[in-house]
Design a protein around this motif. Structure first.
Motif, short mmCIF file in Angstrom:
data_model
loop_
_atom_site.label_atom_id
_atom_site.label_comp_id
_atom_site.label_asym_id
_atom_site.label_seq_id
_atom_site.Cartn_x
_atom_site.Cartn_y
_atom_site.Cartn_z
N LEU A 1 0.85 -1.18 0.00
CA LEU A 1 0.00 0.00 0.00
C LEU A 1 0.89 1.24 0.00
O LEU A 1 1.80 1.35 0.83
N VAL A 2 0.62 2.15 -0.91
CA VAL A 2 1.43 3.36 -1.01
C VAL A 2 0.53 4.54 -1.37
O VAL A 2 -0.52 4.35 -2.01
N GLN A 3 0.91 5.72 -0.95
CA GLN A 3 0.13 6.91 -1.30
C GLN A 3 0.44 7.34 -2.73
O GLN A 3 1.52 7.06 -3.26
N ALA A 4 -0.50 8.03 -3.33
CA ALA A 4 -0.28 8.56 -4.67
C ALA A 4 0.99 9.41 -4.69
O ALA A 4 1.25 10.19 -3.75
N GLY A 5 1.77 9.24 -5.74
CA GLY A 5 3.05 9.93 -5.85
C GLY A 5 4.21 9.12 -5.32
O GLY A 5 5.38 9.49 -5.52
N GLY A 6 3.92 8.04 -4.63
CA GLY A 6 4.96 7.21 -4.04
C GLY A 6 5.56 6.23 -5.02
O GLY A 6 5.24 6.24 -6.21
N ASP B 1 1.62 2.78 -22.70
CA ASP B 1 1.60 4.25 -22.68
C ASP B 1 1.24 4.79 -21.30
O ASP B 1 1.74 5.84 -20.89
N SER B 2 0.40 4.07 -20.59
CA SER B 2 -0.08 4.56 -19.29
C SER B 2 1.01 4.60 -18.22
O SER B 2 0.84 5.28 -17.20
N VAL B 3 2.11 3.89 -18.43
CA VAL B 3 3.17 3.86 -17.42
C VAL B 3 4.50 4.41 -17.94
O VAL B 3 5.46 4.53 -17.17
N LYS B 4 4.54 4.76 -19.21
CA LYS B 4 5.79 5.23 -19.82
C LYS B 4 6.29 6.47 -19.08
O LYS B 4 5.52 7.39 -18.80
N GLY B 5 7.58 6.45 -18.75
CA GLY B 5 8.17 7.58 -18.04
C GLY B 5 8.06 7.46 -16.52
O GLY B 5 8.70 8.23 -15.80
N ARG B 6 7.25 6.52 -16.04
CA ARG B 6 7.09 6.34 -14.59
C ARG B 6 7.61 4.98 -14.12
O ARG B 6 8.10 4.87 -12.99
N ASN C 1 7.39 4.51 -10.10
CA ASN C 1 7.45 5.84 -9.49
C ASN C 1 6.20 6.65 -9.84
O ASN C 1 5.48 6.31 -10.78
N SER C 2 6.00 7.71 -9.11
CA SER C 2 4.85 8.60 -9.35
C SER C 2 3.56 7.81 -9.49
O SER C 2 2.77 8.00 -10.41
N LEU C 3 3.36 6.91 -8.54
CA LEU C 3 2.20 6.02 -8.62
C LEU C 3 0.89 6.78 -8.51
O LEU C 3 0.79 7.80 -7.80
#
Length: 115
Positions: A11-16, A61-66, A83-85
């Motif tokens: 479990l992680v917060q958004a942005g984690g 595409d939805s995860v590219k760069g993250r 990253n940047s979840l």
């Protein structure tokens, strides 16, 4: 036969960030294409990223760069650095490979991103 074991979900917060691991039995893993898939409730399983036998990579595409997929040959392990979840990344994540006529899946690891 290839056995895959995923770990690292949680479990992680958004942005984690989280790093998933897919450990495989046998040294042949380094010569196989390995993919990470995910399945959210009520949705079809989708390909997130894969790494080839020459360590080329590709991403949805939805995860590219993250997200970043990588391989540690010495450890027979493929990783998915996330990253940047976002809440929409919430799903069960599976690793997959194919060897000969067989398709092999891990048991999955749950990733939950809270807003």
């Amino acid at each position: 036969q290839v056995q895959l074991v995923e770990s690292g979900g949680g479990l992680v917060q958004a942005g984690g960030s989280l790093r998933l691991s897919c450990a495989a039995s046998g040294s042949i893993f380094s010569r196989l294409i390995v993919g990470w898939y995910r399945q959210a409730p009520g949705k079809q399983r989708e390909l997130v990223a894969f790494i080839t036998t020459t360590d080329s990579t590709a991403y949805a595409d939805s995860v590219k760069g993250r997200f970043t997929i990588s391989r540690d040959t010495a450890k027979n392990t493929v990783y998915l650095e996330m990253n940047s979840l976002k809440p929409e990344d919430t799903a069960v994540y599976y690793c997959h490979t194919q060897w000969g006529p067989g398709n092999f899946w891990g048991q999955g690891t749950q990733v939950t991103v809270s807003s």
